[in-house]
Design an enzyme around this catalytic site. Structure first.
Site, PDB file in Angstrom:
ATOM      1  CB  ALA A  17      -0.934  -0.006   1.207  1.00  0.00           C
ATOM      2  CD1 TRP A  46       7.205 -11.459   5.406  1.00  0.00           C
ATOM      3  CD2 TRP A  46       6.411 -12.881   6.929  1.00  0.00           C
ATOM      4  NE1 TRP A  46       8.092 -11.471   6.461  1.00  0.00           N
ATOM      5  CE2 TRP A  46       7.629 -12.335   7.411  1.00  0.00           C
ATOM      6  CE3 TRP A  46       5.728 -13.795   7.728  1.00  0.00           C
ATOM      7  CZ2 TRP A  46       8.171 -12.681   8.640  1.00  0.00           C
ATOM      8  CZ3 TRP A  46       6.260 -14.137   8.955  1.00  0.00           C
ATOM      9  CH2 TRP A  46       7.469 -13.591   9.403  1.00  0.00           C
ATOM     10  CB  ALA A  47       1.375 -11.849   0.448  1.00  0.00           C
ATOM     11  N   GLY A  50      -1.478 -15.015  -3.611  1.00  0.00           N
ATOM     12  CA  GLY A  50      -1.590 -14.278  -4.849  1.00  0.00           C
ATOM     13  C   GLY A  50      -2.455 -13.056  -4.723  1.00  0.00           C
ATOM     14  CD  GLU A 115      -5.449 -18.061  -2.833  1.00  0.00           C
ATOM     15  OE1 GLU A 115      -4.222 -18.161  -2.975  1.00  0.00           O
ATOM     16  OE2 GLU A 115      -6.000 -17.092  -2.275  1.00  0.00           O
ATOM     17  CG  HIS A 239      -4.105 -18.639   6.740  1.00  0.00           C
ATOM     18  ND1 HIS A 239      -3.938 -19.984   6.497  1.00  0.00           N
ATOM     19  CD2 HIS A 239      -4.085 -18.034   5.538  1.00  0.00           C
ATOM     20  CE1 HIS A 239      -3.810 -20.172   5.194  1.00  0.00           C
ATOM     21  NE2 HIS A 239      -3.898 -19.007   4.588  1.00  0.00           N
ATOM     22  NE  ARG A 293      -7.390 -17.123   3.630  1.00  0.00           N
ATOM     23  CZ  ARG A 293      -6.509 -16.200   3.307  1.00  0.00           C
ATOM     24  NH1 ARG A 293      -6.449 -15.068   3.978  1.00  0.00           N
ATOM     25  NH2 ARG A 293      -5.668 -16.400   2.306  1.00  0.00           N
ATOM     26  CG  HIS A 354      -3.599 -14.682   7.636  1.00  0.00           C
ATOM     27  ND1 HIS A 354      -2.248 -14.797   7.344  1.00  0.00           N
ATOM     28  CD2 HIS A 354      -4.223 -14.484   6.446  1.00  0.00           C
ATOM     29  CE1 HIS A 354      -2.072 -14.677   6.032  1.00  0.00           C
ATOM     30  NE2 HIS A 354      -3.255 -14.478   5.471  1.00  0.00           N
ATOM     31  NE  ARG A 389      -7.231 -10.989   3.862  1.00  0.00           N
ATOM     32  CZ  ARG A 389      -6.418 -11.813   3.199  1.00  0.00           C
ATOM     33  NH1 ARG A 389      -6.399 -11.803   1.890  1.00  0.00           N
ATOM     34  NH2 ARG A 389      -5.638 -12.640   3.857  1.00  0.00           N
TER      35      ARG A 389
END
Length: 536
Positions: A17, A46-47, A50, A115, A239, A293, A354, A389
């Site tokens: 960002a 760290w992501a 994608g 995902e 997560h 999730r 997460h 999310r």
């Protein structure tokens, strides 16, 4: 003695960002980026999974929008959600202009993975290290630009606003920030026409997290103290699959492993991880491992508590080894270094904190309720994520709202700045018992995990609130009497964020998305509203 720096735009945080804003403004403004560590030390780097965008002719923007609403338990803001979904393909093309090495098909087209929560393959990725691939390219561009100055190892303490006792103004306005140079121990003043918070989330408020050590909720805590509205802090995403191993505390096993066919299994009859363990997600949701999730994390938490297991197992062994090496090279190498060959053995996993879905309230122009203060990325609540999310919607949010923030700044008029007061250390001394900070840090993270985690109750929340009140007293006393240091600054912020999470959770009398409470297990239409906290 404090050093005074003045810039057109001050960006606090160096994740995706923050660097997006910097690169969008660099041809027009003089910019400072403050980061607690090095440029690549934040969560964006760290992501793994994608960045989601409709890039296939058989996929639709409406489908992506609906998937996002379903994952967010319909608490999403429609305008913000539309803005991100519609802007996602352009965001991918913007990243391609920086030569980000996304994984491609043999035909040369972008490889799209799927995902949890997505109804189509729409996740653009760079193997299983997407965040690093993006940040490496953008950071190189930032470092080379003459209009961008980078201040590493600077941790922001507090925003400087009209509320400062030595400033007298009736208009809520931000003028900059006090920041500790952790190498010299000086507190410097950064003055700016516009200040942008892009400090990431607050995963370190919990004992187990996939986040780097820097995610202590600094931007959220500073914004709250300055008078910003803070929204929906009860929605902390856990997560489902963090690697469970004594030598690795926070290594994420990407959602894409399940997206590419991975099964979640219980230990076998011998209590070991094997392909004979029961595939339990089918008992919890018809979408099985591809459920959102929050559902997967609660299912794992339920099974672990029910069976007394230390972990469950993620099994991708039924896929060819060549496929695993091509799609998950980072995960394969990390697990192999710990003695786990994921081509032949399941991966031990547990849920971990997460992503912070709530945060500083902003509009679609990235503005907060304080003049000249903008916020972007995980530190915000834009309305995109609602109560949960959708996987891989976070990186694209950084870019779309980073671009929006840059547009807002370019269209704004500079405000006359008062002379900013120096940092006052005349009444404080060097800390005499640093051990208090480490003890309080450990206590906070443990009771937040136990009482304000994946499953909550009124009694657990009340216990957490009582302990936070006591910690606040100790921390405030320490802060008032001793010189600041990075650990104290982060502890102060974590305690504030913990308080905001608990207050928000206590206000929501239902279970929605990431907030699940045994006392109010149902979804309630009258509770379909955002939680707003603001310091009076």
């Amino acid at each position: 003695m404090s050093n005074l720096h003045h810039y057109d735009t001050l960006i606090i945080g160096s994740g995706l960002a923050g660097v997006t804003v910097a690169l969008e403004l660099a041809e027009h403004k003089k910019i400072a980026i403050l980061t607690k560590g090095e440029l690549l030390s934040g969560s964006s780097n760290w992501a793994q999974g994608g960045i989601s965008a409709v890039m296939d002719s058989e996929d639709t923007l409406e489908s992506h929008y609906q998937d996002t609403l379903i994952a967010g338990a319909n608490l999403n803001d429609p305008a913000a959600t539309r803005a991100v979904i519609n802007g996602a393909p352009e965001a991918i093309n913007w990243l391609l202009s920086f030569d980000v090495p996304f994984t491609r098909e043999d035909s040369g087209e972008l490889h799209l993975t799927r995902e949890g929560g997505h109804s189509a393959r729409r996740v653009v990725h760079a193997a299983d290290a997407t965040g690093h691939a993006i940040q490496k390219q953008l950071t190189a561009a930032v470092e080379q630009h003459p209009n961008i100055d980078i201040f590493t190892h600077h941790i922001a303490i507090d925003l400087i606003t009209n509320k400062h006792p030595k400033l007298n103004s009736n208009e809520d306005c931000c003028y900059g920030v006090y920041a500790l140079d952790s190498e010299t121990q000086n507190v410097d003043i950064f003055s700016a026409n516009n200040t942008v918070l892009s400090t990431g989330g607050a995963g370190k408020v919990y004992l187990y997290t996939t986040n780097p050590d820097s995610t202590s909720g600094d931007g959220i805590a500073m914004a709250y103290r300055a008078g910003c509205q803070i929204t929906n802090m009860e929605f902390m995403q856990f997560h489902p699959t963090c690697l469970f191993h004594p030598l690795e505390k926070s290594f994420l096993i990407t959602e894409a492993v399940r997206g590419e066919g991975g099964y979640l299994r219980l230990p076998d009859k011998q209590g070991q991880g094997s392909i004979d363990g029961h595939r339990f997600m089918l008992d919890h949701d018809e979408r099985a491992e591809l459920a959102p999730r929050d559902i997967v994390a609660r299912a794992i938490d339920y099974e672990m508590k029910k069976g007394g297991y230390d972990c469950v197992y993620l099994d991708i062994t039924h896929r060819p080894k060549e496929f695993i090496l091509e799609h998950f090279p980072t995960i394969y190498a990390k697990c192999l270094s710990l003695g786990i060959d994921i081509a032949t053995s399941p991966i031990p996993v547990v849920p971990a904190a997460h992503y912070t879905c709530g945060g500083v309230a902003t509009d679609t122009d990235a503005k907060t309720n304080i003049k000249n203060l903008l916020a972007i990325g995980e530190t915000t609540y834009t309305g995109l994520h609602g109560a949960n999310r959708l996987a891989s919607n976070s990186l694209v949010e950084c870019i779309v709202f980073g671009k929006a923030a840059a547009k807002t700044i370019l269209s704004s008029t500079a405000t006359a700045h008062p002379t900013l007061p120096a940092w006052d250390e005349s009444q404080v001394s060097d800390p005499d018992e640093q051990v208090i900070i480490s003890h309080n840090w450990d206590e906070l993270r443990r009771f937040m995990w136990n009482y304000v985690g994946i499953v909550r109750t009124d009694k657990r929340l009340a216990r957490a609130a009582n302990r936070i009140a006591l910690l606040h007293e100790e921390i405030d006393d320490f802060y008032a009497n001793f010189k600041v240091n990075p650990d104290l600054i982060e502890l102060r912020n974590l305690a504030q964020v913990a308080d905001l999470i608990v207050q928000s959770a206590q206000q929501r009398k239902e279970s929605r998305g990431l907030h699940f409470t045994k006392d109010y297990p149902d979804l309630v239409d009258s509770e379909k509203k955002v939680t707003i906290l603001q310091k009076s």
